[in-house]
Each structure stands twice: as structure tokens, then as C-alpha cells.
Design an enzyme around this catalytic site. Structure first.
Site, PDB file in Angstrom:
ATOM      1  N   ASP A  33       0.854  -1.194   0.000  1.00 13.37           N
ATOM      2  CA  ASP A  33       0.000   0.000   0.000  1.00 13.37           C
ATOM      3  C   ASP A  33       0.888   1.242   0.000  1.00 13.37           C
ATOM      4  OD1 ASP A  33      -3.229   0.512   0.958  1.00 13.37           O
ATOM      5  OD2 ASP A  33      -1.831   2.199   1.085  1.00 13.37           O
ATOM      6  N   ASN A  90     -13.041  -3.432   1.738  1.00 14.30           N
ATOM      7  CA  ASN A  90     -14.058  -2.395   1.827  1.00 14.30           C
ATOM      8  C   ASN A  90     -15.022  -2.510   0.649  1.00 14.30           C
ATOM      9  OD1 ASN A  90     -13.288  -0.995   4.225  1.00 14.30           O
ATOM     10  ND2 ASN A  90     -11.550  -0.119   3.124  1.00 14.30           N
ATOM     11  N   GLU A  98     -11.976   3.519  -1.255  1.00 16.21           N
ATOM     12  CA  GLU A  98     -11.360   4.603  -2.028  1.00 16.21           C
ATOM     13  C   GLU A  98     -11.118   4.190  -3.477  1.00 16.21           C
ATOM     14  OE1 GLU A  98      -6.924   6.593  -2.165  1.00 16.21           O
ATOM     15  OE2 GLU A  98      -7.603   5.766  -0.266  1.00 16.21           O
ATOM     16  N   HIS A 103     -10.114  -5.550  -3.618  1.00 17.36           N
ATOM     17  CA  HIS A 103      -8.807  -5.859  -3.026  1.00 17.36           C
ATOM     18  C   HIS A 103      -8.963  -6.209  -1.560  1.00 17.36           C
ATOM     19  CE1 HIS A 103      -9.533  -1.504  -2.665  1.00 17.36           C
ATOM     20  NE2 HIS A 103      -8.897  -1.575  -1.506  1.00 17.36           N
TER      21      HIS A 103
HETATM   22  P1  5GP Z   1      -9.789   1.184  -0.053  1.00 21.23           P
HETATM   23  O1  5GP Z   1     -10.204   2.396   0.745  1.00 21.23           O
HETATM   24  O2  5GP Z   1     -10.286   1.285  -1.474  1.00 21.23           O
HETATM   25  O3  5GP Z   1     -10.152  -0.105   0.611  1.00 21.23           O
HETATM   26  O4  5GP Z   1      -8.218   1.193  -0.057  1.00 21.23           O
HETATM   27  C1  5GP Z   1      -7.454   1.666  -1.137  1.00 21.23           C
HETATM   28  C2  5GP Z   1      -6.002   1.631  -0.721  1.00 21.23           C
HETATM   29  O5  5GP Z   1      -5.222   1.821  -1.883  1.00 21.23           O
HETATM   30  C3  5GP Z   1      -5.608   2.714   0.274  1.00 21.23           C
HETATM   31  O6  5GP Z   1      -5.070   2.109   1.456  1.00 21.23           O
HETATM   32  C4  5GP Z   1      -4.558   3.542  -0.485  1.00 21.23           C
HETATM   33  O7  5GP Z   1      -3.494   3.961   0.339  1.00 21.23           O
HETATM   34  C5  5GP Z   1      -4.096   2.582  -1.551  1.00 21.23           C
HETATM   35  N1  5GP Z   1      -3.667   3.235  -2.787  1.00 21.23           N
HETATM   36  C6  5GP Z   1      -4.300   4.247  -3.447  1.00 21.23           C
HETATM   37  N2  5GP Z   1      -3.628   4.562  -4.562  1.00 21.23           N
HETATM   38  C7  5GP Z   1      -2.561   3.717  -4.623  1.00 21.23           C
HETATM   39  C8  5GP Z   1      -1.495   3.559  -5.561  1.00 21.23           C
HETATM   40  O8  5GP Z   1      -1.387   4.248  -6.580  1.00 21.23           O
HETATM   41  N3  5GP Z   1      -0.581   2.581  -5.287  1.00 21.23           N
HETATM   42  C9  5GP Z   1      -0.677   1.785  -4.176  1.00 21.23           C
HETATM   43  N4  5GP Z   1       0.281   0.863  -4.002  1.00 21.23           N
HETATM   44  N5  5GP Z   1      -1.667   1.910  -3.280  1.00 21.23           N
HETATM   45  C10 5GP Z   1      -2.596   2.881  -3.490  1.00 21.23           C
END
Ligand code: 5GP
Ligand code: ZN
Length: 120
Positions: A33, A90, A98, A103
Site C-alpha cells: 500500500d 471495503n 477509495e 482488493h
Molecule cells: P480502499 O479504501 O479502497 O479499501 O483502499 C485503497 C487503498 O489503496 C488505500 O489504502 C490507499 O493507500 C491505496 N492506494 C491508493 N492509490 C494507490 C497507488 O497508486 N498505489 C498503491 N500501491 N496503493 C494505493
């Protein structure tokens, strides 16, 4: 849908955006992440674009099973199995999702505290 235009994780899968990849196979990848919330914070995702668990059906059952085995392997290779770890996915607005590409977060390497943040 194989790929969704504008999806960050589809772009990572396609190699258009760099990532720190810790695992890959023909169907699943695991990346660190970009904003880690724990010493171990890896995201396990399918190469194919699925928005969230809300979108899958029985056709994806084998893929979901393989993803969870990758989750387990990532945790084992990071050495957190004995101390324990947390797996989160999520789904939609109330979860704060987000990135709308399915994932699993694999978190570990420190005591993780309550499952849901207090005071919301
Ligand atoms: P969500 O809120 O969708 O469950 O989590 C998305 C995750 O993706 C977040 O923890 C955020 O830090 C991570 N994330 C967002 N953009 C990127 C990216 O460009 N590269 C990586 N490796 N992680 C990302
Ligand atoms: Zn995607």
C-alpha cells in the site's frame, strides 16, 4: 470486465503505474500500500476489474479462493502469522472504499487495535 479505464489498480496491473509488487501470478497480484497503516500493509487484488465483493458471484468463487490463499502466503512470507494479522475488504460508500477495484488489505506487524475506529 478485464480492465476499466481510469482505474488506478487496473493501471498498476497493466504496468502503467509503478508499484512495489510482492506477489504475482496470471490472475492475482499483491502490492505494498502506498500509505501503509502498519509495518505490513499489502493489497491483494485480481488482475481483472471487479468493483468490490458486491459485484462477484459464483463464477468468481475459484478466483476468490485463490486470492485468499495469496493473502495467507503474503502473511507467511512477511512473518506475521504467529503474531497475527488482519484482512479487510471495503465495499462501497459506508466502508470508505477509495479504489473501486476489489482488493484485500493484509495488515500486520503491530497490535492493530479495535476493528472499527471509534467516534465516527
Ligand atoms: P480502499 O479504501 O479502497 O479499501 O483502499 C485503497 C487503498 O489503496 C488505500 O489504502 C490507499 O493507500 C491505496 N492506494 C491508493 N492509490 C494507490 C497507488 O497508486 N498505489 C498503491 N500501491 N496503493 C494505493
Ligand atoms: Zn480496475
Amino acid at each position: 470486465m478485464a480492465q476499466a479505464s481510469g482505474c488506478i489498480f487496473c493501471r498498476i496491473v497493466a504496468g502503467e503505474i509503478p508499484s512495489d509488487m510482492v506477489y504475482q501470478d496470471p490472475e492475482v497480484i499483491a502490492i505494498r500500500d502506498i500509505r501503509p497503516q502498519a509495518p505490513l500493509h499489502v493489497l491483494v487484488l485480481p488482475r481483472t476489474h471487479l468493483v468490490s465483493l458486491a459485484e462477484v458471484d459464483a463464477a468468481q468463487a475459484p478466483l476468490l479462493g485463490r486470492m485468499l490463499l495469496v493473502v495467507k502466503q503474503v502473511a507467511e512470507e512477511a512473518g506475521v502469522t504467529q503474531g497475527g494479522y488482519r484482512v479487510i475488504t471495503n465495499i462501497g460508500r459506508d466502508s470508505g472504499q477509495e479504489v473501486p477495484h476489489l482488493h484485500w488489505h493484509v495488515l500486520g506487524g503491530r497490535p492493530l487495535g479495535p476493528l472499527v475506529s471509534r467516534g465516527l
